[in-house]
Design a protein around this motif. Structure first.
Motif, mmCIF file in Angstrom:
data_model
loop_
_atom_site.group_PDB
_atom_site.id
_atom_site.type_symbol
_atom_site.label_atom_id
_atom_site.label_comp_id
_atom_site.label_asym_id
_atom_site.label_seq_id
_atom_site.Cartn_x
_atom_site.Cartn_y
_atom_site.Cartn_z
ATOM 1 N N TYR A 1 0.807 -1.251 0.209
ATOM 2 C CA TYR A 1 0.101 0.095 -0.021
ATOM 3 C C TYR A 1 0.855 1.412 0.069
ATOM 4 N N GLY A 2 0.474 2.453 -0.773
ATOM 5 C CA GLY A 2 0.961 3.577 -0.818
ATOM 6 C C GLY A 2 -0.036 4.603 0.152
ATOM 7 N N LEU A 3 0.336 4.678 1.404
ATOM 8 C CA LEU A 3 -0.968 5.174 2.265
ATOM 9 C C LEU A 3 -1.827 4.147 2.210
ATOM 10 N N SER A 4 -3.123 4.574 1.572
ATOM 11 C CA SER A 4 -4.222 3.757 1.445
ATOM 12 C C SER A 4 -4.545 3.088 -0.039
ATOM 13 N N THR A 5 -3.640 3.547 -1.065
ATOM 14 C CA THR A 5 -3.631 2.962 -2.390
ATOM 15 C C THR A 5 -3.228 1.494 -2.622
ATOM 16 N N PRO A 6 -3.846 0.420 -2.912
ATOM 17 C CA PRO A 6 -3.281 -0.760 -3.230
ATOM 18 C C PRO A 6 -2.294 -0.825 -4.485
ATOM 19 N N ILE A 7 -1.544 -1.774 -4.512
ATOM 20 C CA ILE A 7 -0.664 -1.756 -5.470
ATOM 21 C C ILE A 7 -1.279 -2.064 -6.951
ATOM 22 N N ASN A 8 -2.624 -2.671 -6.846
ATOM 23 C CA ASN A 8 -3.133 -2.582 -8.254
ATOM 24 C C ASN A 8 -3.724 -1.424 -8.748
ATOM 25 N N GLU A 9 -3.637 -0.497 -8.013
ATOM 26 C CA GLU A 9 -4.090 0.790 -8.534
ATOM 27 C C GLU A 9 -2.713 1.844 -8.657
ATOM 28 N N THR B 1 6.760 -7.547 1.215
ATOM 29 C CA THR B 1 6.805 -7.416 2.699
ATOM 30 C C THR B 1 5.176 -7.197 2.865
ATOM 31 N N PHE B 2 4.774 -6.723 3.861
ATOM 32 C CA PHE B 2 3.397 -6.065 4.306
ATOM 33 C C PHE B 2 3.678 -5.101 5.371
ATOM 34 N N ARG B 3 2.773 -4.145 5.380
ATOM 35 C CA ARG B 3 2.731 -2.996 6.320
ATOM 36 C C ARG B 3 1.558 -3.403 7.270
ATOM 37 N N MET B 4 1.923 -4.109 8.506
ATOM 38 C CA MET B 4 0.974 -4.386 9.509
ATOM 39 C C MET B 4 0.318 -3.198 10.341
ATOM 40 N N ARG B 5 0.901 -1.782 10.133
ATOM 41 C CA ARG B 5 0.105 -0.915 10.823
ATOM 42 C C ARG B 5 -0.258 0.435 9.452
ATOM 43 N N GLY B 6 -0.730 1.484 9.935
ATOM 44 C CA GLY B 6 -1.226 2.198 9.184
ATOM 45 C C GLY B 6 0.156 2.941 8.507
ATOM 46 N N HIS B 7 -0.182 3.779 7.401
ATOM 47 C CA HIS B 7 0.975 4.643 6.791
ATOM 48 C C HIS B 7 1.641 5.553 7.823
ATOM 49 N N GLY C 1 -4.720 4.734 10.340
ATOM 50 C CA GLY C 1 -5.357 3.635 10.557
ATOM 51 C C GLY C 1 -5.327 2.627 9.428
ATOM 52 N N THR C 2 -5.906 1.313 9.728
ATOM 53 C CA THR C 2 -5.822 0.528 8.460
ATOM 54 C C THR C 2 -6.992 -0.208 8.056
ATOM 55 N N LYS C 3 -8.307 0.686 8.026
ATOM 56 C CA LYS C 3 -9.772 0.173 7.868
ATOM 57 C C LYS C 3 -9.730 -0.321 6.530
ATOM 58 N N TYR C 4 -8.838 0.456 5.545
ATOM 59 C CA TYR C 4 -9.057 0.174 4.074
ATOM 60 C C TYR C 4 -8.312 -1.209 3.555
ATOM 61 N N GLN D 1 -9.003 -7.986 6.036
ATOM 62 C CA GLN D 1 -8.791 -8.680 7.189
ATOM 63 C C GLN D 1 -7.753 -9.836 6.889
ATOM 64 N N HIS D 2 -8.258 -10.299 5.481
ATOM 65 C CA HIS D 2 -7.471 -11.548 5.160
ATOM 66 C C HIS D 2 -6.022 -11.387 4.841
ATOM 67 N N LEU D 3 -5.806 -10.306 4.327
ATOM 68 C CA LEU D 3 -4.260 -9.851 4.252
ATOM 69 C C LEU D 3 -3.482 -9.724 5.661
#
Length: 658
Positions: free
Chosen positions: A180-188, A241-247, A252-255, A258-260
């Motif tokens: 994620y770039g802040l809230s934007t997923p990699i597919n975007e 890797t993966f960002r387990m917390r918010g930017h 936050g991480t609501k975006y 949960q499965h990720l």
């Protein structure tokens, strides 16, 4: 997760574990402090520690690393005391930036870490400059620079990797792909399957790693670094890797589905490596508890000690002085021997003298090598100084300005030629946010001169004729000079090269082959910040610079009945307030003449300063004579009408009649 210990002994694996665990525990403490309201912001790297730690340990201690704001493990693996880091995060005077910048936005030569600016991508160009300095000096070093998957969309990413590829620079470009770039997923963010595939387009090697596997990261980075030290070239590495917390924690991480979180929780780099060491009988529960207890005590002590550090004290003089690296100008007087030279040739001589005096000086620009530059100013330089120091560049102003700063960081000087001053927009961020602010932020010089072929009069139109000096006189941390005569052009360029601060050197294209004058042979300097008083008179003062000086001289020579003081500022930042004050006192009437457009041109600053500081000496309003508030037209008829010269006679008459 599969770990391959290879030939590592137990002690080495235990050291890796401790180095990996420590930043995790620091982060956990930061989250507690955040909830308690004792700190205000935190960018968490929880879940990504293996990348920072593994890659840092793979580098030699004298090799530069350029991390991002989620790479605490870089700083702790280089053994920066937590108290010092905490002081930085809290804005204490003992922090690396003296309270002037946040989190990891700092550098430190002591630990060979160069921190980011918020624009992300520009630091990749700095890595190129650092590596280039090593290459020129025959040091077998590698440079490691981090970026995120989001920043791979920036032009700076592409420019930096292309330059590194063309120049075979020993740089490891490490992408932390955390989803994620802040809230934007990699597919975007991108549409290729893997970011590492982009290496193919630049003709370099690309490697994808499990960024959560400390051994995989450490072993591969060790291998790559060792290899490019001997066979210099860039390598692109993508760490998944993966960002387990918010930017940052407030976002936050609501975006995030949960499965990720569930999937990546199973890949936690610390927990998995800990399990592996338990199975290898290197760790046991008691040892883990002992290590964590020791770390916890150390972290508590360091954090609380940092809270008690002194806050910055407000002192305007210190703040102003720290915008620039300390430098005491020492004049090198000119020789008695002089030769008639064109303005262009004086600049060539200034560059040549600088290259001869400073064997660590590198000049870079489009077409400046064998071709000699668009205006032939560097013609013959490759034969004299070699291609290592006279470098053709791809068309990528941002990357080259950034490389100039990297050269400076690693002990070199740089002169960068903008083919036209108009093209500087493509390198603007590097100049105003990196060159200009580096010393103020963390005390590092930016020993870079930007040559700016500027101005109208040649019918070159809107994209090759602008006078854009006011863009830079507004920016603290830069020095701006603008010679009007061959004598000043040479001596001022030499002085700019000597000065460890960033200097924007404007040189007027129209004057290149249309103006000649006596120029001293050899090496001499003209002091930055000192004006030239070309005429002394009583009726009015004309304060100008650049081509405006010659407009004023022509007008006054054609109007001998007018008694005028003529001041050529020569330098615009700093500028000679003393000379301007004396001119105002001498005549009581002032025209500020410049080629730039009227609105918000540098003349507006001069006018305001004179009104505020010299009002009692004025017998009339300060008047500005500047070019029309339009883009610059190509047609000679339109260009002549556009330029301030067409309004000078009218402005003089108006002022004298007041």
């Amino acid at each position: 997760m599969q770990f391959d210990r290879k030939d590592k002994d137990d002690a080495s694996l235990l050291k890796l574990y401790k180095t990996l665990l420590y930043p995790r525990m620091v982060e956990e403490k930061m989250l507690i402090l955040l909830r308690q309201g004792r700190i205000g912001k935190w960018f968490s790297g929880i879940g990504q520690e293996a990348i920072a730690v593994g890659s840092t340990l793979a580098m030699q201690s004298d090799e530069y690393i350029l991390p991002m704001h989620r790479n605490l493990g870089v700083f702790t693996s280089r053994h920066i005391p937590l108290k010092k880091l905490m002081a930085q995060w809290q804005g204490k005077i003992s922090g690396f930036t003296k309270g002037r910048d946040r989190s990891f936005h700092f550098g430190t030569q002591d630990y060979k870490i160069i921190g980011m600016i918020s624009h992300l991508g520009p630091q990749m160009a700095l890595a190129n400059g650092i590596a280039l300095a090593d290459l020129i000096a025959n040091r077998k070093n590698a440079t490691l620079v981090f970026t995120g998957e989001g920043a791979t969309s920036e032009g700076d990413f592409h420019e930096a990797i292309n330059v590194a590829s063309v120049w075979n620079l020993p740089v490891i470009f490490l992408i932390e792909n955390n989803g994620y770039g802040l809230s934007t997923p990699i597919n975007e963010q991108f549409n290729c399957k893997h970011l590492v595939d982009r290496a193919i387009g630049y003709g370099i090697e690309g490697i994808q790693l499990d960024g959560n596997n400390i051994l995989e990261v450490y072993d591969k980075l060790t291998e790559v670094a060792r290899c490019i030290r001997e066979n210099p070239r860039p390598v692109l590495i993508e760490c998944l890797t993966f960002r387990m917390r918010g930017h940052e924690e407030a976002s936050g991480t609501k975006y995030v589905p949960q499965h990720l979180f569930d999937a990546w929780e199973q890949k936690d780099p610390v927990k998995n490596f800990e399990k592996f060491l338990l199975t290898e009988d290197i760790l046991n529960d008691d040892l883990i508890a002992s290590i964590k207890s020791g770390f916890k005590t150390d972290i508590e002590q360091e954090v609380e000690s940092a809270f008690n550090e002194q806050e910055p004290t407000v002192d305007d003089a210190t703040e102003l002085n720290d915008m620039y690296a300390p430098y005491v100008y020492r004049e090198t007087p000119p020789s008695e021997t002089k030769t008639e030279k064109r303005y262009l040739d004086a600049i060539t001589e200034g560059l040549r003298e600088g290259m001869q005096r400073h064997d660590n000086l590198v000049i870079m620009g489009q077409d400046i090598a064998e071709y000699g530059g668009a205006f032939k100013i560097t013609d013959g330089f490759v034969a004299q100084f070699g291609k290592a120091r006279v470098r053709n560049t791809p068309i990528c102003e941002s990357a080259i300005v950034g490389a100039g700063l990297g050269l400076s960081i690693n002990g070199h000087k740089a002169v960068v030629e903008m083919q036209f001053a108009d093209f500087v927009t493509c390198g603007f961020n590097q100049i105003v946010n990196n060159l200009a602010k580096t010393h103020y932020r963390w005390g590092e010089k930016a020993d870079v001169v930007i040559r700016m072929p500027t101005g109208a009069g040649t019918g070159a139109g809107p994209f090759h004729s602008q006078s854009n000096e006011a863009w830079f006189t507004k920016t603290p941390g830069l020095k701006v000079v603008y010679p009007a005569f061959p004598y000043d052009a040479k001596g001022l360029l030499i002085a700019a090269i000597e000065d460890p601060n960033p200097v924007i050197y404007f040189e007027h294209k129209y004057l290149y082959r249309n103006l000649s004058g006596l120029v001293p042979d050899g090496y001499y300097t003209v002091e930055i910040g000192k004006a030239n008083v070309l005429k002394q008179g009583e009726q009015l003062s004309i304060i100008t610079y650049g081509l405006g000086v010659h407009w004023a001289l022509e007008y006054l020579n054609n109007h001998q009945e007018i008694s005028a003081t003529l001041v050529d500022l020569v330098s615009l930042q700093p500028w000679d307030k003393d000379a301007v004050t004396k001119a105002v006192k001498a005549t009581g009437r002032v025209i500020i003449l410049h080629e730039d457009t009227l609105s918000s041109g540098f003349g507006a600053e001069l006018s305001a300063w004179i009104s505020e500081n010299c009002f009692e000496y004025l017998d009339a309003p300060v008047m500005r004579c500047a070019s029309l508030d339009t883009a610059i037209p190509m047609s000679k008829v339109l260009e002549d009408s556009f330029l301030a010269k067409s309004r000078l006679a009218e402005t003089v008459s108006k002022l004298l009649a007041f």
